[in-house]
Design a protein around this motif. Structure first.
Motif, PDB file in Angstrom:
ATOM      1  N   PRO B  69      -0.790   0.181  15.756  1.00  0.00           N
ATOM      2  CA  PRO B  69      -1.951   0.823  16.405  1.00  0.00           C
ATOM      3  C   PRO B  69      -2.248   2.211  15.825  1.00  0.00           C
ATOM      4  O   PRO B  69      -3.418   2.563  15.633  1.00  0.00           O
ATOM      5  CB  PRO B  69      -1.528   0.943  17.873  1.00  0.00           C
ATOM      6  CG  PRO B  69      -0.458  -0.074  18.050  1.00  0.00           C
ATOM      7  CD  PRO B  69       0.244  -0.191  16.747  1.00  0.00           C
ATOM      8  N   ALA B  70      -1.194   2.977  15.515  1.00  0.00           N
ATOM      9  CA  ALA B  70      -1.393   4.312  14.939  1.00  0.00           C
ATOM     10  C   ALA B  70      -2.142   4.212  13.617  1.00  0.00           C
ATOM     11  O   ALA B  70      -3.033   5.005  13.328  1.00  0.00           O
ATOM     12  CB  ALA B  70      -0.050   5.005  14.749  1.00  0.00           C
ATOM     13  N   CYS B  71      -1.779   3.214  12.792  1.00  0.00           N
ATOM     14  CA  CYS B  71      -2.438   3.049  11.495  1.00  0.00           C
ATOM     15  C   CYS B  71      -3.890   2.621  11.668  1.00  0.00           C
ATOM     16  O   CYS B  71      -4.773   3.046  10.914  1.00  0.00           O
ATOM     17  CB  CYS B  71      -1.724   2.000  10.658  1.00  0.00           C
ATOM     18  SG  CYS B  71      -0.136   2.540  10.075  1.00  0.00           S
ATOM     19  N   LEU B  72      -4.145   1.766  12.662  1.00  0.00           N
ATOM     20  CA  LEU B  72      -5.512   1.265  12.842  1.00  0.00           C
ATOM     21  C   LEU B  72      -6.463   2.369  13.300  1.00  0.00           C
ATOM     22  O   LEU B  72      -7.675   2.238  13.163  1.00  0.00           O
ATOM     23  CB  LEU B  72      -5.518   0.100  13.833  1.00  0.00           C
ATOM     24  CG  LEU B  72      -4.927  -1.187  13.242  1.00  0.00           C
ATOM     25  CD1 LEU B  72      -4.768  -2.251  14.323  1.00  0.00           C
ATOM     26  CD2 LEU B  72      -5.800  -1.729  12.116  1.00  0.00           C
ATOM     27  N   GLY B  73      -5.914   3.457  13.804  1.00  0.00           N
ATOM     28  CA  GLY B  73      -6.736   4.608  14.163  1.00  0.00           C
ATOM     29  C   GLY B  73      -7.566   5.099  12.984  1.00  0.00           C
ATOM     30  O   GLY B  73      -8.584   5.770  13.153  1.00  0.00           O
ATOM     31  N   ILE B  74      -7.142   4.735  11.771  1.00  0.00           N
ATOM     32  CA  ILE B  74      -7.839   5.136  10.554  1.00  0.00           C
ATOM     33  C   ILE B  74      -9.247   4.538  10.501  1.00  0.00           C
ATOM     34  O   ILE B  74     -10.143   5.102   9.877  1.00  0.00           O
ATOM     35  CB  ILE B  74      -7.008   4.728   9.302  1.00  0.00           C
ATOM     36  CG1 ILE B  74      -7.298   5.653   8.138  1.00  0.00           C
ATOM     37  CG2 ILE B  74      -7.270   3.300   8.900  1.00  0.00           C
ATOM     38  CD1 ILE B  74      -6.531   6.911   8.149  1.00  0.00           C
ATOM     39  N   LEU B  75      -9.449   3.415  11.178  1.00  0.00           N
ATOM     40  CA  LEU B  75     -10.770   2.762  11.159  1.00  0.00           C
ATOM     41  C   LEU B  75     -11.867   3.713  11.622  1.00  0.00           C
ATOM     42  O   LEU B  75     -12.970   3.710  11.092  1.00  0.00           O
ATOM     43  CB  LEU B  75     -10.770   1.514  12.049  1.00  0.00           C
ATOM     44  CG  LEU B  75      -9.992   0.309  11.532  1.00  0.00           C
ATOM     45  CD1 LEU B  75      -9.976  -0.804  12.567  1.00  0.00           C
ATOM     46  CD2 LEU B  75     -10.590  -0.193  10.228  1.00  0.00           C
ATOM     47  N   GLU B  76     -11.534   4.527  12.640  1.00  0.00           N
ATOM     48  CA  GLU B  76     -12.536   5.453  13.185  1.00  0.00           C
ATOM     49  C   GLU B  76     -12.713   6.692  12.308  1.00  0.00           C
ATOM     50  O   GLU B  76     -13.651   7.441  12.480  1.00  0.00           O
ATOM     51  CB  GLU B  76     -12.131   5.882  14.600  1.00  0.00           C
ATOM     52  CG  GLU B  76     -12.344   4.772  15.604  1.00  0.00           C
ATOM     53  CD  GLU B  76     -12.152   5.219  17.029  1.00  0.00           C
ATOM     54  OE1 GLU B  76     -11.351   6.147  17.251  1.00  0.00           O
ATOM     55  OE2 GLU B  76     -12.780   4.633  17.914  1.00  0.00           O
ATOM     56  N   LEU B  77     -11.741   6.921  11.411  1.00  0.00           N
ATOM     57  CA  LEU B  77     -11.783   8.130  10.585  1.00  0.00           C
ATOM     58  C   LEU B  77     -12.261   7.848   9.166  1.00  0.00           C
ATOM     59  O   LEU B  77     -12.465   8.758   8.377  1.00  0.00           O
ATOM     60  CB  LEU B  77     -10.381   8.745  10.511  1.00  0.00           C
ATOM     61  CG  LEU B  77      -9.793   9.253  11.820  1.00  0.00           C
ATOM     62  CD1 LEU B  77      -8.297   9.495  11.662  1.00  0.00           C
ATOM     63  CD2 LEU B  77     -10.494  10.521  12.237  1.00  0.00           C
ATOM     64  N   LEU B  81     -13.086  10.351   5.987  1.00  0.00           N
ATOM     65  CA  LEU B  81     -12.067  10.559   4.953  1.00  0.00           C
ATOM     66  C   LEU B  81     -12.519  10.131   3.557  1.00  0.00           C
ATOM     67  O   LEU B  81     -11.957  10.568   2.565  1.00  0.00           O
ATOM     68  CB  LEU B  81     -10.806   9.772   5.308  1.00  0.00           C
ATOM     69  CG  LEU B  81     -10.022  10.261   6.522  1.00  0.00           C
ATOM     70  CD1 LEU B  81      -8.855   9.332   6.788  1.00  0.00           C
ATOM     71  CD2 LEU B  81      -9.514  11.681   6.287  1.00  0.00           C
TER      72      LEU B  81
END
Lengths: 229, 124
Positions: B69-77, B81
């Motif tokens: 889940p922590a890695c998937l937070g990248i989808l919103e960023l 980025l």
């Protein structure tokens, strides 16, 4: 049908499936580049994007997994305790290597981010990128960094370490097993350690110990830095 | 029951870690303090490896999974980025080499000093 399937348990089941696929690919292809977590993240990310699922829906289930990160970090004490004799025998090299390695890691991140014109938020996200994920993500949160960036930077760092560091150290004629193990563990945590274990028993044990010790050193340095600045 | 009890002990250590973090004014993360506390308890024998072993090993073996889940937070960023992606990777790459080099150099130095110290002792 869509609403019936969009439940926290569905996302948990799919998460396990994606990770399982990552593990199997990793085992089959036998290369650290094929990191199980990276594969799982790409697969799950694709599913979420293709189905147009908001991240919040996924997190209704995913948040449950994040909750277990704290006990997982506490559990890191177990491998250190199991290697207590090795730790005692090599206490000074491990402490000194992990400390200087952590200082250089933090320092070089700050310098390079300035040089490349990256903003403070990104710099704070990258500061703990050499340490084990649970400690690094927590530190990034404390510093006001973006935790997903930290999590991914940590995996990428691990991959660089696992793939490139053994050859890099050999090139520099650094072959002593204690030295190689501490260098790999300090610079690239558990992912690097998985490769150090393949180099030899001493390399693996030293690298494993360096994960926890470097994590601790970095946490203290960050806390010290935050207090001074 | 064994696994549940082990999980309970680990959760209790997490809580103790958070309390310690509060006691030091939040300067160190609770999970790191929990880890240190467990290490001390194991060393003093107040906590036995058998009290936590199987559950701790489960977490250690599957640690990476819990970060999904922590890695998937990248989808919103991701959009944010995109322009800096190359630079981020470059920072990760260069600092990994520098960190390993610094750690290796330090260990080499310490081992050499220790050896010299040991030799002196033998001669003296």
């Amino acid at each position: 049908m869509r609403d019936t399937l969009n439940t926290p348990v569905t996302w948990l089941a799919l998460s396990v499936l994606a990770y399982e696929i990552g593990l199997r690919l990793n085992r089959k292809l036998r290369t650290p580049i094929c990191n199980p977590l990276l594969v799982a993240a790409i697969l799950m990310g694709a599913v979420l994007v293709l189905t147009g699922t908001p991240l919040a829906d996924y997190n209704a289930g995913g948040g449950f997994l994040t909750l277990f990160l704290t006990p997982a970090t506490v559990a890191l004490a177990v491998p250190i305790y199991r290697q207590l004799e090795v730790l005692k025998k090599n206490l000074l090299p491990i402490l000194a290597g992990a400390l200087v390695g952590s200082i250089v890691s933090i320092g070089s991140v700050i310098l390079l981010c300035r040089l490349f014109g990256l903003d403070d938020t990104l710099t704070h996200s990258l500061i703990p990128k050499s340490v084990t994920t649970p400690i690094g993500v927590q530190l990034s949160g404390m510093l006001g960094g973006l935790t997903p960036v930290t999590a991914i930077a940590i995996i990428i760092t691990g991959l660089f370490g696992a793939v490139l560091l053994p050859a890099f150290l050999k090139l520099l004629r650094i072959t002593d097993p204690v030295t190689v193990g501490i260098a790999i563990g300090t610079a690239s945590h558990a992912v690097g350690t998985s490769r150090a274990i393949e180099l030899g028993e001493t390399e693996g044990a030293m690298s494993g110990l360096a994960i926890g010790v470097a994590g601790l050193m970095t946490a203290m340095l960050v806390s010290l830095g935050a207090a001074v600045l | 029951m064994k696994y549940l009890r082990q999980l309970g002990i680990l959760f209790a250590l997490c809580t103790a870690g958070e309390l310690l973090a509060y006691a030091v004014g939040g300067r160190l993360p609770g999970n790191v303090l929990g880890m240190m506390l467990m290490f001390v308890l194991l060393c003093t024998g107040l906590l036995k490896l058998s009290h936590v072993e199987e559950t701790a090993d489960f977490f250690l073996k599957n640690m990476a999974f819990f970060f999904l889940p922590a890695c998937l937070g990248i989808l919103e960023l991701f959009e944010q980025l995109r322009p800096v992606l190359g630079r981020l990777l470059l920072v990760c790459l260069i600092t990994t080499f520098l960190t390993a080099l610094a750690a290796a150099g330090t260990v080499k130095l310490v081992l050499a000093l220790q050896r010299r110290h040991a030799d002196k002792k033998e001669v003296g």
